[in-house]
Every structure is written in C-alpha cells, then in structure tokens.
Design a protein around this motif. Structure first.
Motif, mmCIF file in Angstrom:
data_model
loop_
_atom_site.group_PDB
_atom_site.id
_atom_site.type_symbol
_atom_site.label_atom_id
_atom_site.label_comp_id
_atom_site.label_asym_id
_atom_site.label_seq_id
_atom_site.Cartn_x
_atom_site.Cartn_y
_atom_site.Cartn_z
ATOM 1 N N TRP A 72 -9.010 2.327 -3.041
ATOM 2 C CA TRP A 72 -8.089 3.331 -2.297
ATOM 3 C C TRP A 72 -7.987 2.382 -1.018
ATOM 4 O O TRP A 72 -6.701 2.598 -0.372
ATOM 5 C CB TRP A 72 -8.360 4.621 -2.277
ATOM 6 C CG TRP A 72 -9.529 5.045 -1.409
ATOM 7 C CD1 TRP A 72 -10.665 5.064 -1.881
ATOM 8 C CD2 TRP A 72 -9.523 5.407 0.064
ATOM 9 N NE1 TRP A 72 -11.438 5.376 -0.736
ATOM 10 C CE2 TRP A 72 -10.619 5.708 0.313
ATOM 11 C CE3 TRP A 72 -8.447 5.599 0.731
ATOM 12 C CZ2 TRP A 72 -11.034 5.991 1.510
ATOM 13 C CZ3 TRP A 72 -8.633 5.764 2.072
ATOM 14 C CH2 TRP A 72 -9.891 6.081 2.613
ATOM 15 N N THR A 73 -8.812 1.890 -0.303
ATOM 16 C CA THR A 73 -8.860 1.430 1.066
ATOM 17 C C THR A 73 -7.931 0.111 0.958
ATOM 18 O O THR A 73 -7.672 -0.510 2.125
ATOM 19 C CB THR A 73 -10.230 1.104 1.807
ATOM 20 O OG1 THR A 73 -10.930 0.297 0.773
ATOM 21 C CG2 THR A 73 -10.707 2.448 1.754
ATOM 22 N N LYS A 74 -7.961 -0.706 -0.310
ATOM 23 C CA LYS A 74 -7.241 -2.151 -0.031
ATOM 24 C C LYS A 74 -5.860 -1.929 0.362
ATOM 25 O O LYS A 74 -5.262 -2.716 0.904
ATOM 26 C CB LYS A 74 -7.367 -2.644 -1.490
ATOM 27 C CG LYS A 74 -9.293 -2.978 -1.682
ATOM 28 C CD LYS A 74 -8.976 -3.825 -3.033
ATOM 29 C CE LYS A 74 -10.709 -4.207 -3.173
ATOM 30 N NZ LYS A 74 -10.714 -5.051 -4.319
ATOM 31 N N PRO A 75 -5.086 -0.931 -0.587
ATOM 32 C CA PRO A 75 -3.653 -0.695 -0.151
ATOM 33 C C PRO A 75 -3.339 -0.555 1.357
ATOM 34 O O PRO A 75 -2.317 -1.007 2.012
ATOM 35 C CB PRO A 75 -3.228 0.375 -1.006
ATOM 36 C CG PRO A 75 -4.242 0.277 -2.229
ATOM 37 C CD PRO A 75 -5.394 -0.146 -1.604
ATOM 38 N N LEU A 76 -4.296 0.204 1.828
ATOM 39 C CA LEU A 76 -4.302 0.663 3.255
ATOM 40 C C LEU A 76 -4.423 -0.427 4.350
ATOM 41 O O LEU A 76 -3.716 -0.723 5.158
ATOM 42 C CB LEU A 76 -5.134 1.846 3.732
ATOM 43 C CG LEU A 76 -4.835 2.989 3.083
ATOM 44 C CD1 LEU A 76 -5.840 4.202 3.425
ATOM 45 C CD2 LEU A 76 -3.467 3.804 3.382
ATOM 46 N N ILE A 77 -5.305 -1.420 3.894
ATOM 47 C CA ILE A 77 -5.603 -2.803 4.744
ATOM 48 C C ILE A 77 -4.664 -3.704 4.685
ATOM 49 O O ILE A 77 -3.894 -4.183 5.769
ATOM 50 C CB ILE A 77 -6.868 -3.109 4.108
ATOM 51 C CG1 ILE A 77 -8.145 -2.218 4.524
ATOM 52 C CG2 ILE A 77 -7.336 -4.445 5.055
ATOM 53 C CD1 ILE A 77 -9.510 -2.540 3.871
ATOM 54 N N ASN A 78 -4.160 -3.724 3.208
ATOM 55 C CA ASN A 78 -2.946 -4.628 3.218
ATOM 56 C C ASN A 78 -1.592 -4.210 3.774
ATOM 57 O O ASN A 78 -0.826 -5.041 4.464
ATOM 58 C CB ASN A 78 -2.513 -4.802 1.599
ATOM 59 C CG ASN A 78 -3.529 -5.439 0.925
ATOM 60 O OD1 ASN A 78 -4.476 -6.322 1.447
ATOM 61 N ND2 ASN A 78 -3.955 -5.173 -0.269
ATOM 62 N N PHE A 79 -1.352 -2.997 3.839
ATOM 63 C CA PHE A 79 -0.358 -2.439 4.503
ATOM 64 C C PHE A 79 -0.520 -2.429 6.011
ATOM 65 O O PHE A 79 0.752 -2.936 6.734
ATOM 66 C CB PHE A 79 -0.140 -0.775 4.375
ATOM 67 C CG PHE A 79 0.993 -0.067 4.994
ATOM 68 C CD1 PHE A 79 2.319 -0.263 4.394
ATOM 69 C CD2 PHE A 79 0.789 0.553 6.176
ATOM 70 C CE1 PHE A 79 3.449 0.420 5.336
ATOM 71 C CE2 PHE A 79 1.925 1.161 6.904
ATOM 72 C CZ PHE A 79 3.112 1.093 6.304
ATOM 73 N N ALA A 80 -1.658 -2.397 6.576
ATOM 74 C CA ALA A 80 -1.823 -2.573 8.016
ATOM 75 C C ALA A 80 -1.678 -3.899 8.517
ATOM 76 O O ALA A 80 -1.142 -4.257 9.368
ATOM 77 C CB ALA A 80 -3.048 -1.899 8.309
#
Length: 439
Positions: A72-80
């Motif tokens: 679930w952290t990968k989409p957040l990192i990609n978005f940031a």
C-alpha cells in the motif's frame, strides 16, 4: 541442518536399541518388542518431519503477508514522486502557516537569496540547447511565441487590476504574474507529451527567460506601477534581476557546457534535479508566508477562493487569446499550408505562450522589497495560479490525445482521401483547445 542431524541421531539411537537390553529389566519380551517396534516405526519420525516441513511454508506466508502489508505504500510513494512540486509548494505554505518561527529565522538570515540562486543554477544545469538549432525551420512560430509571452500577454495585467478584491496584494500579485516569461520546464514537458514541436518549445523557453529579465522591469513599471500608484526603480530592479537570475542561469549553463560528464549526469538524473529545484522553490513561499502569517490569517477564505478562480480564469483567457492569434496567423499566411497550421508548431506555441513561471515571479517580488505590499500576500495566489495552469493544461493535453486517438480510428474507417483529412487535422486540434479554453 544441525537440528535435523541431531534429531536423526536421536531417532537412530532409538531404533538401534537392542531387545536384550530391555529384556533384562522387563521379563515380558513380547510387550517390550511391541513397544520397541512402536518406537522404530511410528510417531517420532513422522512428527519431526512434519514439523520440519511446516516451518518453511509458515516463513513464506509470513514474508508474503509482510510484502502485502508494504504494497500500500508504493502508490503513495509514486504519487509523491510524480507530484513533488505541488506537494512541496503546498507543504511549504502549510508549514509557514502552522509554525512561522523557523521561516522567520530563515528569512532573517536571507536564505531566500540562496534558494533563488540555487533555483537558477539548477535551471542552467538542466537547460539543453542542442535542439534549438532544429527550431530554426519554424522561426516564425517561435517569434510569435516570444512576442506573446513578453509583449502581448502582459497587457492582461491591466484587466486584472480592475478586479475589486481585498486584500489588494492578491490582485497585484496576479498582475505581476502576468508579466512573467514562460515556465522553465512544464511547458516543454507538456508539449512533448502532446506530440508538439519540442525544439521550438525549448527555444521559446530559453530565449523568453533570458530576454524576460530585460523586459520585466519595464512591464511592471508600465502596466502595474502606474495602476497601483507606485514608482518602481526600473534600473535598480533590472540590475538586481541580472545578478539574481541571469548570473546563476549562465553559471549553470556554462558548467553544463564545460563538463560533458556533468551534463550526462544531469540528463540521467533529471528527476532528481527537478526535485532539488522544487525544494529550493518551496523555501521561498515558506519564508514569505511565515513572515506574513498574521496578515494571511486575517484574509477571508472566500477572498482566497476568488483569487484562485482569477488565476484559473487568467490562464483560460491566455489560452483563448493565443488560440485565436495562431488561427488568425494561419489564415493570413497560407491557410492549411501555413507553418502555423502544422499541428506540432501550433501545440508548442499554444502551451508555452500561455504559461507563466513562478520562480521568476518569486525572485521579482523579493527584489521589490515590499513596494507593492506584503510579499506573502503577493505570492500566495500566484502559487495557486501556477499549479492550476499545469493541472488545466494536463487535462487539455489528455483531451487532445484522446481526440487524436478517436480521429485516427475514424480515419481508418473513412472512405475519403487521406490528404483531405490531414489538411483539416491541425484545425481540429486548435478547435478542441478553443472549446476547452472557453469552459
């Protein structure tokens, strides 16, 4: 392995136990033999092997659960990573409003000057000029783009100053924003994404930012200072901009051209340098908002929403103006055979000439020294306008790409000659941009 060997040795010692040793203590040999056989063949080996086999799947299950928990952290990192600049700007503004102490301390030691210097050194390092020669063929389009950026669009600042909005700094800041050159990177990036002439877009970006340093003081003095009733020292502002903008830009460009290894490193890590530039850029509104926090808290939220709407309306007006100008020049200079009617050139001129840059505006406000009011109030609506123009153009480019995809599908099924379709295809793009800008 040691555990398995020790277990195997234990089992072997149990299976090798002689019946005679047991018979001495227990006279009933048949019962003892049955007990010995049960030790040899039944529970221990099966249970130990079952335990050994069950250990590995449990580790694998635990590892997969851990991996799923981190997914679930990968989409957040990609978005940031993809939206680093908007997040950095909004984060700087929010941090300045939440805790202004550190921002005021940084402003006291003139950290904004170092951050502005860093922005344009990075801009010079990332500025590629190898494609400028390829833009010579479409020089009339580039000339129009420069005139639109530096001469025509600053006139719209007069219209902005007519809006009766309080605080007055919101209106003045947007008017100053109108006098700025084009964006340093987003215009070229969106042109490339839309399939436009990247070479002419890059040429307009480089030249307009170079000449903009010379044009900005006179534009502000003519269009804004007279309307606000403030006398701007044009010569002093020009000298300050040459030192804070042009010198670091040339320094970064000279370093890039002098060291080929450095140029290759910058090209291979353009995302990293864009994030460094975004961090430098976010420092300036952070300090300005920290310094003007007490005044910002007195501003009504409705006034700020109106200022955001004005920034969006300004960009739509610039899009409509440049669309009308390109279509008029195309009609005057040969219609469908005109260089302005070519899809790639039209897209490049429309996108680049309709955007305004925030870093130069921030540097100009710093050099004005409060002549037009609190710098935090001047910059805040321009941060919103800068972000909104990128978002609007992103939707516009996406609309064009979908329209081209659907037109290509229709073209494959069409029975008309292909040259007739190609003749009107550039105007389909321009009409789509005109309809989008009128929304």
């Amino acid at each position: 392995m040691l555990c398995e060997r020790s277990m195997a040795g234990t089992i072997q010692s149990l299976t090798l136990t002689t019946p005679s040793a047991v018979n001495r203590k227990f006279p009933r040999r048949k019962t003892c033999c049955l007990f010995s056989r049960s030790l040899r063949f039944n529970p221990p080996r099966r249970s130990i092997s079952t335990l050994i086999r069950s250990c590995k799947p449990s580790d694998e299950i635990h590892g997969s659960d851990l991996a799923n928990g981190l997914n679930w952290t990968k989409p957040l990192i990609n978005f940031a990573s993809d939206n680093f600049l908007p997040l950095a700007l909004t984060g700087g503004v929010a941090f300045g409003l939440a805790n202004p102490t550190l921002g005021c301390l940084a402003d006291k030691y003139h950290l904004s000057k170092f951050s502005t210097f860093g922005i344009f050194v990075v801009s010079g390092l990332t500025l590629r000029s190898d494609a400028i020669g390829a833009a010579a063929k479409a020089w009339p389009v580039g000339l129009f783009g420069l005139c639109s950026i530096l001469l025509f669009t600053p006139y719209f600042s007069r219209l902005i100053l007519l809006f009766p909005l309080q605080p007055q700094e919101f209106v003045t800041g947007l008017a100053i924003f109108t006098c700025m050159p084009t964006t340093l990177s987003s215009g070229v990036a969106l042109t490339q994404l839309a399939g436009g002439n990247t070479a002419i877009a890059l040429a307009m970006t480089v030249v307009s930012n170079m000449l903009g340093i010379l044009f900005i003081p006179f534009s502000i003095s003519k269009f804004i200072a007279d309307g606000v009733g403030v006398n701007v020292p044009t010569t002093q502002l020009l000298r300050s901009l040459l030192l804070t903008l042009l010198v670091p830009l040339i320094l970064g460009k000279v370093l890039r051209e002098s060291f080929r290894g450095l140029a290759n490193f910058v090209d291979q890590n353009r995302k990293l340098f864009s994030k460094i530039s975004a961090v430098f850029l976010s420092l300036v509104p952070w300090m300005q908002v920290s310094r003007s926090r007490s005044l910002l808290l007195m501003v009504k939220p409705s006034a700020f929403i109106v200022a955001i709407g004005m920034g969006m309306l300004l960009h739509l007006v610039l899009l409509a103006f440049n669309t009308l100008a390109i279509r008029s020049l195309s009609a005057v200079s040969g219609g469908g055979k005109s260089i302005f009617a070519e899809r790639e050139n039209a897209l490049a001129a429309l996108l680049v000439a309709s955007q305004k840059t925030l870093p130069v505006m921030v540097a100009v406000v710093e050099q004005l020294g409060g002549a037009f009011g609190e710098s935090g109030l001047l910059v805040l609506p321009c941060v919103a306008a800068h972000l909104s123009q990128i978002i609007l153009d992103s939707f516009l480019v996406n609309f064009w790409l979908r329209r081209d995809l659907s037109s290509n599908t229709v073209k494959e099924q069409d029975t008309f000659p292909s040259n007739v379709v190609l003749l009107f295809q550039p105007f389909q793009v321009l009409s789509s941009s005109s309809s989008s800008s009128s929304l």
